[in-house]
Write an enzyme that holds these catalytic residues in place. Sequence first.
Site, PDB file in Angstrom:
ATOM      1  N   GLU A 288     -99.349  82.635  86.595  1.00 51.07           N
ATOM      2  CA  GLU A 288     -99.493  84.081  86.803  1.00 51.07           C
ATOM      3  C   GLU A 288     -98.194  84.783  87.194  1.00 51.07           C
ATOM      4  O   GLU A 288     -98.032  85.232  88.338  1.00 51.07           O
ATOM      5  CB  GLU A 288    -100.556  84.366  87.864  1.00 51.07           C
ATOM      6  CG  GLU A 288    -101.950  84.006  87.426  1.00 51.07           C
ATOM      7  CD  GLU A 288    -103.042  84.547  88.360  1.00 51.07           C
ATOM      8  OE1 GLU A 288    -102.744  84.841  89.522  1.00 51.07           O
ATOM      9  OE2 GLU A 288    -104.172  84.682  87.904  1.00 51.07           O
TER      10      GLU A 288
ATOM     11  N   GLU B 245    -108.730  80.962  83.943  1.00 46.94           N
ATOM     12  CA  GLU B 245    -109.458  80.957  85.218  1.00 46.94           C
ATOM     13  C   GLU B 245    -110.569  81.993  85.128  1.00 46.94           C
ATOM     14  O   GLU B 245    -110.298  83.172  84.932  1.00 46.94           O
ATOM     15  CB  GLU B 245    -108.526  81.332  86.378  1.00 46.94           C
ATOM     16  CG  GLU B 245    -107.382  80.360  86.576  1.00 46.94           C
ATOM     17  CD  GLU B 245    -106.453  80.765  87.731  1.00 46.94           C
ATOM     18  OE1 GLU B 245    -106.825  81.643  88.534  1.00 46.94           O
ATOM     19  OE2 GLU B 245    -105.351  80.210  87.799  1.00 46.94           O
TER      20      GLU B 245
HETATM   21  C1  GAL Z   1    -105.482  83.438  90.689  1.00 43.20           C
HETATM   22  C2  GAL Z   1    -104.520  82.279  90.840  1.00 43.20           C
HETATM   23  C3  GAL Z   1    -105.206  81.061  91.392  1.00 43.20           C
HETATM   24  C4  GAL Z   1    -106.088  81.421  92.556  1.00 43.20           C
HETATM   25  C5  GAL Z   1    -107.077  82.477  92.118  1.00 43.20           C
HETATM   26  C6  GAL Z   1    -108.050  82.891  93.195  1.00 43.20           C
HETATM   27  O1  GAL Z   1    -104.819  84.653  90.704  1.00 43.20           O
HETATM   28  O2  GAL Z   1    -103.932  81.940  89.620  1.00 43.20           O
HETATM   29  O3  GAL Z   1    -104.243  80.113  91.785  1.00 43.20           O
HETATM   30  O4  GAL Z   1    -105.314  81.881  93.607  1.00 43.20           O
HETATM   31  O5  GAL Z   1    -106.373  83.615  91.724  1.00 43.20           O
HETATM   32  O6  GAL Z   1    -108.928  83.884  92.746  1.00 43.20           O
END
Ligand code: GAL
Length: 642
Positions: free
Chosen positions: A144, A323
């Site tokens: 990110e 994610e």
């Molecule tokens: C994303 C990040 C992850 C985790 C997640 C939590 O932004 O890539 O590592 O922190 O958020 O929602």
Amino acid sequence: MKRSLGVCYYPEQWDNSKWQQDAEDMVELGISWVRINEFAWSQLEPSPGELKFDWLDEIIEILAGQKLKVVLGTPTAAPPRWMVNKYPDMLFCDKEGTLRKHGSRRQYCFSHSGYAEECERIVELLAKRYGRNPNVLAWQTDNEYGCHDTTISYSNAAKVEFQKWLRREYSLKATDNDGDIEALNTAWGNVFWSMNYSSFSEIELPNKTVTEANPAHSMAFKKFSSDQVVKFNKRQVDIIKKFSDAPVTHNFMGRITDFDHFKVGQDLDFASWDSYPLGFLEDRIEADSEFKKEFCRQGDPDFQAFHHDLYRSVGKGKFWVMEQQPGPVNWAPYNPIPLDGMVQLWSWEAFAHGAEVVSYFRWRQYPYGQEQMHTGLHLPDGTKSSAYYEIKKLKEDLKNYSLVKSRPSQIALIFDYDADAAWEIQPHGRNLNYFMLVFEIYRALRKLGQSIDILSSSHEEFSDYKIIFVPGLVYMNDQLKQSLSNFNGQVLVGPRTSTRDKNLNTPIPLPPNLPNFDAKIVLTESFRSDEPIELANGGYFCNYREILEGNAEVIELTSKGDPAILRDGNFTYIAGWLDSKALKRIILSALKNAEMDFYDLPRGVRVRTNAEERFWFNYSSKLQRTSVKELSSGEVFIERIK
Ligand code: GAL
């Protein structure tokens, strides 16, 4: 391409006695891809040069034993403490000039050459060791870019690199990097307020000035900062490619606009992004509290889709969700439990927009550290969470709809990162930002059932489309002007489209200067949102409008008789920020002109049409009646259309 499921897994956070069972349970749940390693630098290299890869070998083996495919992350988003000891000046510096400390993540500045070399070293070690491993089937660079607002760094390292960047930009000959300071002074109009420089080494970063810095200076710094991200990423990609044939991706975010994602995407094999619908609704979208209340457990009905369409384009047709939110997160102003079925709905929506993989964050909630209150597919003690059961159902349903077959859209919407910077640097009033201008058009199109492609401003081939929207593209390059004027369809532009040159100066002859469009902007105003300007045919201009004069045909007026919409040749110029009522009216008339089908969808219902399927999604918290069937709240209905 097949639609598959994945999960984000942190073996380094759990005793290795759990790994085998975890892998077996992943298979049981229908998981095919497992992303690992993106924050594990201190496990790989506890002290400088002390390498420990045996645990990574072991987990890749275990996953491989279950035929799980590995996405291997490079660990550069979380530099270990020893790195900061070694390079105290590698730290990210914010706009106020404060250096950020070690103790979380992303504390590095993209311009620090020492850190960049350390990144190359660790990436090369990983790529050499796992590049030909048959189970490492994709790579993720870093994690990110842009997260925690860490792209635009005002460090000393950034200043040195910015000056070099300017020398290259303003050199007289392509081969000469010495720079011509007079060329820069002229291009930036530095005679204004005696801002002239006599050498590049005098140029500071554009923070902490008394009032705003010269917009040309701010724009140059934004472009430089973006180029630093592109360069940082490319260094990793080039190394991985030397040792591996597996595709390389990066996991982008929702509404991060401070670097050019299309340029990073050029160096990737596919794009991926991280989708947290409930966090985004509270944290990333300007909407009134009634709207946020209504969608607080479902998410904004258009925000995820916008990013699916954006990243499909960034990934040159190929994207994943790396994610996916599985339940309450920890980081937004409010972190509610999603409505039953929403995890499935979000997943189906990604698949409907062409995602090849939807991967959940994270396998098991971790009882230490900053994300203890972030749910996963299991509780910290291994109990299955509600998302687990939703995914189990999804695994079954996917069997009938396993293939991704997209269909070209007929509507294109141009989105441009430099335009976003231009609006941010000189907004000209409150509530004026480029992302929301574009997003409101996207939303209005979706409410009418349209499937949309989001394209970059360097796109040249438009023949598949019927309507192209180019709102707010402050600087329009000549190539795009030409392609749009040759396009055989409707081009809706404005407000503020093609109004500045690439340094954010006002061109003469006056804008918008579009081919065969005979009118110029003679006045612009921003105004209070409680004093909108009424349009004669219904709806309002809110916050901002322009007044144009010339021979273009005026096709709509404000109630007071000023031109509101003008047309000449291919271009229809919308001279203000439309409210939702006027937007709907104008889009409907464009759709009718193009003889295109549309739906007038009930509140919170959206559709996405592919080659063989039309997906119906009910984001609302109520039952909604549609032309095909009644949809309960959170329901996904897949209509076969072939
Ligand atoms: C994303 C990040 C992850 C985790 C997640 C939590 O932004 O890539 O590592 O922190 O958020 O929602």
